[in-house]
Scaffold this motif. Sequence first.
Motif, PDB file in Angstrom:
ATOM      1  N   LYS A  40      -6.416  20.854   5.993  1.00 25.07           N
ATOM      2  CA  LYS A  40      -5.596  19.486   5.604  1.00 25.07           C
ATOM      3  C   LYS A  40      -6.087  18.380   6.260  1.00 25.07           C
ATOM      4  CE  LYS A  40      -1.217  21.967   5.801  1.00 25.07           C
ATOM      5  NZ  LYS A  40       0.159  22.127   6.552  1.00 25.07           N
ATOM      6  N   SER A  44      -7.342  15.283   4.126  1.00 20.07           N
ATOM      7  CA  SER A  44      -6.923  13.784   4.400  1.00 20.07           C
ATOM      8  C   SER A  44      -7.989  12.903   4.285  1.00 20.07           C
ATOM      9  CB  SER A  44      -6.277  13.893   5.709  1.00 20.07           C
ATOM     10  OG  SER A  44      -7.198  14.061   6.794  1.00 20.07           O
ATOM     11  N   SER A  47      -8.196  12.164   0.169  1.00 22.03           N
ATOM     12  CA  SER A  47      -6.730  11.918  -0.447  1.00 22.03           C
ATOM     13  C   SER A  47      -5.633  11.467   0.438  1.00 22.03           C
ATOM     14  CB  SER A  47      -6.371  13.320  -1.097  1.00 22.03           C
ATOM     15  OG  SER A  47      -5.310  13.204  -1.758  1.00 22.03           O
ATOM     16  N   ASP A  48      -4.889  10.591  -0.147  1.00 20.90           N
ATOM     17  CA  ASP A  48      -3.732  10.305   0.399  1.00 20.90           C
ATOM     18  C   ASP A  48      -2.659  11.289   0.369  1.00 20.90           C
ATOM     19  OD1 ASP A  48      -4.761   7.834   1.466  1.00 20.90           O
ATOM     20  OD2 ASP A  48      -4.200   6.730  -0.497  1.00 20.90           O
ATOM     21  N   ASP A  49      -2.831  12.189  -0.381  1.00 19.82           N
ATOM     22  CA  ASP A  49      -1.832  13.254  -0.625  1.00 19.82           C
ATOM     23  C   ASP A  49      -2.183  14.620  -0.307  1.00 19.82           C
ATOM     24  OD1 ASP A  49       0.638  14.201  -1.566  1.00 19.82           O
ATOM     25  OD2 ASP A  49       0.601  14.022  -3.557  1.00 19.82           O
ATOM     26  N   ALA A  50      -2.765  14.715   0.944  1.00 17.77           N
ATOM     27  CA  ALA A  50      -3.407  16.001   1.275  1.00 17.77           C
ATOM     28  C   ALA A  50      -2.410  17.259   1.240  1.00 17.77           C
ATOM     29  CB  ALA A  50      -4.033  15.980   2.639  1.00 17.77           C
ATOM     30  N   GLU A  51      -1.479  16.994   1.755  1.00 18.37           N
ATOM     31  CA  GLU A  51      -0.264  18.030   1.954  1.00 18.37           C
ATOM     32  C   GLU A  51       0.070  18.665   0.599  1.00 18.37           C
ATOM     33  OE1 GLU A  51       2.132  20.659   4.158  1.00 18.37           O
ATOM     34  OE2 GLU A  51       0.936  18.987   4.976  1.00 18.37           O
ATOM     35  N   THR A  52       0.111  17.935  -0.424  1.00 15.27           N
ATOM     36  CA  THR A  52       0.292  18.266  -1.958  1.00 15.27           C
ATOM     37  C   THR A  52      -0.696  19.248  -2.340  1.00 15.27           C
ATOM     38  OG1 THR A  52       1.774  16.291  -2.282  1.00 15.27           O
ATOM     39  CG2 THR A  52       1.043  17.664  -4.278  1.00 15.27           C
ATOM     40  N   LEU A  53      -1.977  18.651  -2.303  1.00 17.88           N
ATOM     41  CA  LEU A  53      -3.056  19.280  -2.668  1.00 17.88           C
ATOM     42  C   LEU A  53      -3.253  20.704  -2.158  1.00 17.88           C
ATOM     43  CD1 LEU A  53      -5.824  16.431  -2.648  1.00 17.88           C
ATOM     44  CD2 LEU A  53      -4.680  17.731  -4.748  1.00 17.88           C
ATOM     45  N   LYS A  56      -0.989  23.560  -3.323  1.00 18.75           N
ATOM     46  CA  LYS A  56      -1.253  23.889  -4.899  1.00 18.75           C
ATOM     47  C   LYS A  56      -2.177  25.217  -4.537  1.00 18.75           C
ATOM     48  CE  LYS A  56      -1.430  19.707  -7.243  1.00 18.75           C
ATOM     49  NZ  LYS A  56      -2.160  18.870  -8.088  1.00 18.75           N
TER      50      LYS A  56
END
Length: 337
Positions: A40, A44, A47-53, A56
Amino acid sequence: MILVTGGTGLVGSHLLFQLLKSNEPIRAIYRREKTLARVKNVFSYFSDDAETLFNKIEWVEADVNDIPKLQDAFKGVTHVYHCAAFVSFEPNKYIELRRINIEGTANIVNLSISHKVKKLCYVSTIAAIGHHSNPEKLIDEQTEWSPEDDNSVYAITKYGAELEVWRGTQEGLDAVIINPGIILGAGYWNGGSSGSLFKRIYNGTPYYTSGVTGYVDVWDVTNAMEQLMKGSIKNEGFILVSENLSFKSFFTKVATYLDVKPPTKEAKSWLLGIGWKLDWLNHKLLGKRRRLAKQTAKSAVSITNYDASKIKNSINFEFKSIDTSIEEVSKLFLKHL
């Protein structure tokens, strides 16, 4: 389904971030839950959306020597990136190195064969490539490995792991092996990865050594892996080195980008010789962990220049300059502080 072993390591985490762009289903193996935070953290940075990635990815807790759990992890898998490894240059860790690097790789190879995996990519190291007696002669994929050399325990077990992969190709498995130099990447500032060098230089180190070795950016490693897996090349090995640099030059470049004082004193071979002997004595008498093995001291002053023309010519591959890589990693290190 793509399977990535060692998904929480430097190469594995960056590879996962890259593979997510293809929107293919990805499964990744991890050994301890606390290591997932490293992935994570790497995500980070980019990407600003590390948790969503991160979510997946289908995460599976398993060990490369836990056959029942690996059997479940291999269900529906078509391609395997085998990044898991134990990195240590401590001679007393040899048995554990064999168990993880050689026996673990044998398990991954066997399961790839039994599950009819289309292709496997194994992450090895330039340490598993042979050396020339003439330091000015470039080392390439044809340079013969000599078991008679004073190889490190890590190099011995990674070479043994490569033999397991080549054995798999004789049994019908399509595979490629990559041999990267020192991998420069962000997110792993402690332990045995190159990130610890950035931390060490930032904190101040007066000494450098006269040795020369190869360096490569982590994104070059992952890009080469993905291209080789998607292409038609099989049963080949490739050195991944962007540039050959002296340790002094590398330390100076990193210090410049971190805006700290570079090392100015050369640690001569005789000093390193005293160092590894004292280190051995401390281990034997006081039980302290080995920090400087004989082979590590030797490599610190060895001149090894690598030729990466095979990967360049095979897939028209272009490496990122090491200056650019050092600058990018340095910026992320300073951001991390």
